[in-house]
Design an enzyme around this catalytic site. Structure first.
Site, PDB file in Angstrom:
ATOM      1  N   GLY A 217      21.303   1.958  12.723  1.00 19.44           N
ATOM      2  CA  GLY A 217      20.782   0.923  13.628  1.00 19.44           C
ATOM      3  C   GLY A 217      20.813  -0.439  12.972  1.00 19.44           C
ATOM      4  N   ASN A 218      20.002  -1.348  13.470  1.00 22.32           N
ATOM      5  CA  ASN A 218      19.929  -2.680  12.867  1.00 22.32           C
ATOM      6  C   ASN A 218      18.537  -3.257  13.064  1.00 22.32           C
ATOM      7  OD1 ASN A 218      19.885  -4.278  15.425  1.00 22.32           O
ATOM      8  ND2 ASN A 218      21.869  -3.273  15.688  1.00 22.32           N
ATOM      9  N   ARG A 219      18.321  -4.470  12.561  1.00 18.31           N
ATOM     10  CA  ARG A 219      16.977  -5.047  12.497  1.00 18.31           C
ATOM     11  C   ARG A 219      16.523  -5.750  13.763  1.00 18.31           C
ATOM     12  NH1 ARG A 219      15.226  -5.463   7.254  1.00 18.31           N
ATOM     13  NH2 ARG A 219      16.790  -5.287   5.632  1.00 18.31           N
ATOM     14  N   ALA A 284      21.783  -6.357  20.315  1.00 23.14           N
ATOM     15  CA  ALA A 284      22.523  -6.228  19.056  1.00 23.14           C
ATOM     16  C   ALA A 284      23.025  -4.788  19.008  1.00 23.14           C
ATOM     17  CB  ALA A 284      21.596  -6.525  17.888  1.00 23.14           C
TER      18      ALA A 284
END
Ligand code: C5P
Length: 416
Positions: A217-219, A284
């Protein structure tokens, strides 16, 4: 949604709100509503029923609004105070609206200043019911609630949750102050630039499963996308927010669809995008996902000191939905770059068919993931750029929505 009592802001700024308070214990929460609306720039006239004054003193409201709190139809304010209040109001909001208040509103009673003002206004009226869950469930109260809706009053809530006096939980709780503030804003913006329009927003990160407990995943927190959804709703739009996992609560009034992976997100947006006037791609999306998802938790004892994950490219949601976007609709994209910001952003604008692109520099500590602020440059498809100063994400959202609405108006103008 968090309330934003941090300064005047459209659609609240300079507008007149009659805030009616009837006699329920939830009246104490409405002092916060009066304060937040005042800080957002509204002129707030609080009108209390006699029973309400048993729960909260008028002085509390006077302290936060800086204006007299009205309780008496025959006061020194003049005998026709209800006429002035009703005529000058941009919105009338009653919170809490008790069972008795609903009954009196249904019957057009004019036995105190609040019910008389309800009859003397042509402004939108919001009623925020709050009472014990058994009272709310009573057929007579339900019937009154339906009749209030039929009269054109908008009912906001009640929420399902913990009730006062150890009564456990159930539907009957007053909606939170920030939700009331948001609905007042929506009523004030109901003839806003996106009234009657449908807006779709993608938001948040996506999670690509590695095994049942791990993911790639991402932030992204979802803040920017949620702020955009709220802004579009306040500007009068019907909004669908399709978001990956985010800790943020559903924004009031927004149809929120929660998904996990990029593929889920693509499935969830196709249909709403085909009906949208504006689509804002703020998610995102993870660029890659594991080729294989392990059926059980991957154990270190079995993998040894290293693990190789094979990744494959995810669909590009903006590209994949380009062909389903309606002619004359507006598409807005985001680009987070670490170098050659504007050149890369402009390439994205063109290759993904956006009308507007919001570019921000991932190396700027005040912009991007996990912060409340953003510093962006807006790239238009006519080749012009517009650098905005450092702003809160909500202010950036307001500007983006404003520009998207202007583009939509131009596109429609061209069609007419
Ligand atoms: O990741 P990238 O910089 O290419 O993202 C640019 C824009 O494309 C953003 O608006 C983002 O939401 C969108 N995007 C998408 N699907 C992807 C990757 C990006 O919709 N798989």
């Amino acid at each position: 949604m968090a309330s934003r009592p941090d300064g005047p802001r459209s659609p609240w700024d300079g507008r007149r709100v009659v805030l009616g308070v009837s006699g329920g214990i939830a009246a104490y929460k409405v002092v916060q509503v009066a304060r937040d609306l005042t800080l957002l720039g509204c002129v707030v006239d609080v009108v209390m029923t006699r029973a309400a004054t048993e729960f909260v003193r008028p002085l509390s409201f006077e302290g936060v609004t800086g204006r007299p709190c009205l309780t008496d139809p025959f006061s020194a304010e003049g005998a026709a105070v209800h006429v002035r209040l009703g005529r000058d109001a941009d919105v009338v909001c009653v919170a809490p609206a008790t069972a008795d208040l609903l009954a009196r509103a249904v019957h057009g009673r004019a036995d105190d200043l609040l019910t008389t003002t309800l009859l003397a206004t042509e402004a939108p009226v919001l009623l925020c019911p709050a009472m014990n869950h058994r009272m709310w469930a009573h057929p007579q109260v339900q019937d009154n609630a339906s009749r209030c809706r039929a009269l054109g009053y908008e009912l906001v809530g009640p929420d399902d949750g913990r009730l006062a006096a150890g009564e456990g939980s159930g539907p009957g709780r007053l909606v939170e102050p920030e939700t009331i503030v948001a609905h007042v804003g929506r009523a004030l913006g109901s003839s806003g630039p996106l009234a009657g329009r449908h807006v779709v927003v993608t938001a948040g990160p996506t999670r690509e499963a590695v095994d049942p407990v791990r993911f790639v995943g991402n932030r992204s927190s979802g803040r920017m996308g949620f702020a955009l959804a709220e802004s579009a709703w306040l500007a009068g739009a019907e909004v669908t927010l399709v978001t990956g996992p985010s800790a943020l609560p559903d924004p009031p009034g927004v149809h929120t669809v929660r998904v996990e992976s990029a593929i889920d997100m693509l499935d969830a947006v196709r249909d709403p995008v085909s009906r949208a006037d504006v689509t804002i791609y703020a998610a995102a999306v993870s660029d890659f996902r594991p080729v294989d998802v392990a059926a059980g938790k991957i154990k270190r004892a079995r993998t040894g000191p290293s693990l190789e994950l094979e990744l494959t490219a995810n669909p590009d949601i903006a590209r994949e939905t380009r062909s389903v976007r309606r002619p004359k609709s507006v598409a807005v994209g985001f680009a987070l770059e670490t170098d050659d910001l504007l050149a890369n952003a402009r390439r994205k604008l063109e290759s993904k068919g956006f009308d507007l692109l919001v570019a921000n520099d991932a190396t700027d500590p005040m912009a991007g993931f996990e912060v409340e602020t953003n510093r962006v440059t807006l790239l238009h498809n006519d080749g012009t750029d517009e650098a905005l100063p450092l702003l809160s994400k909500q202010d950036v959202a307001d500007r983006v929505v404003e520009r998207a609405a202007a583009l939509l108006a131009t596109a429609d103008g061209g069609k007419a």
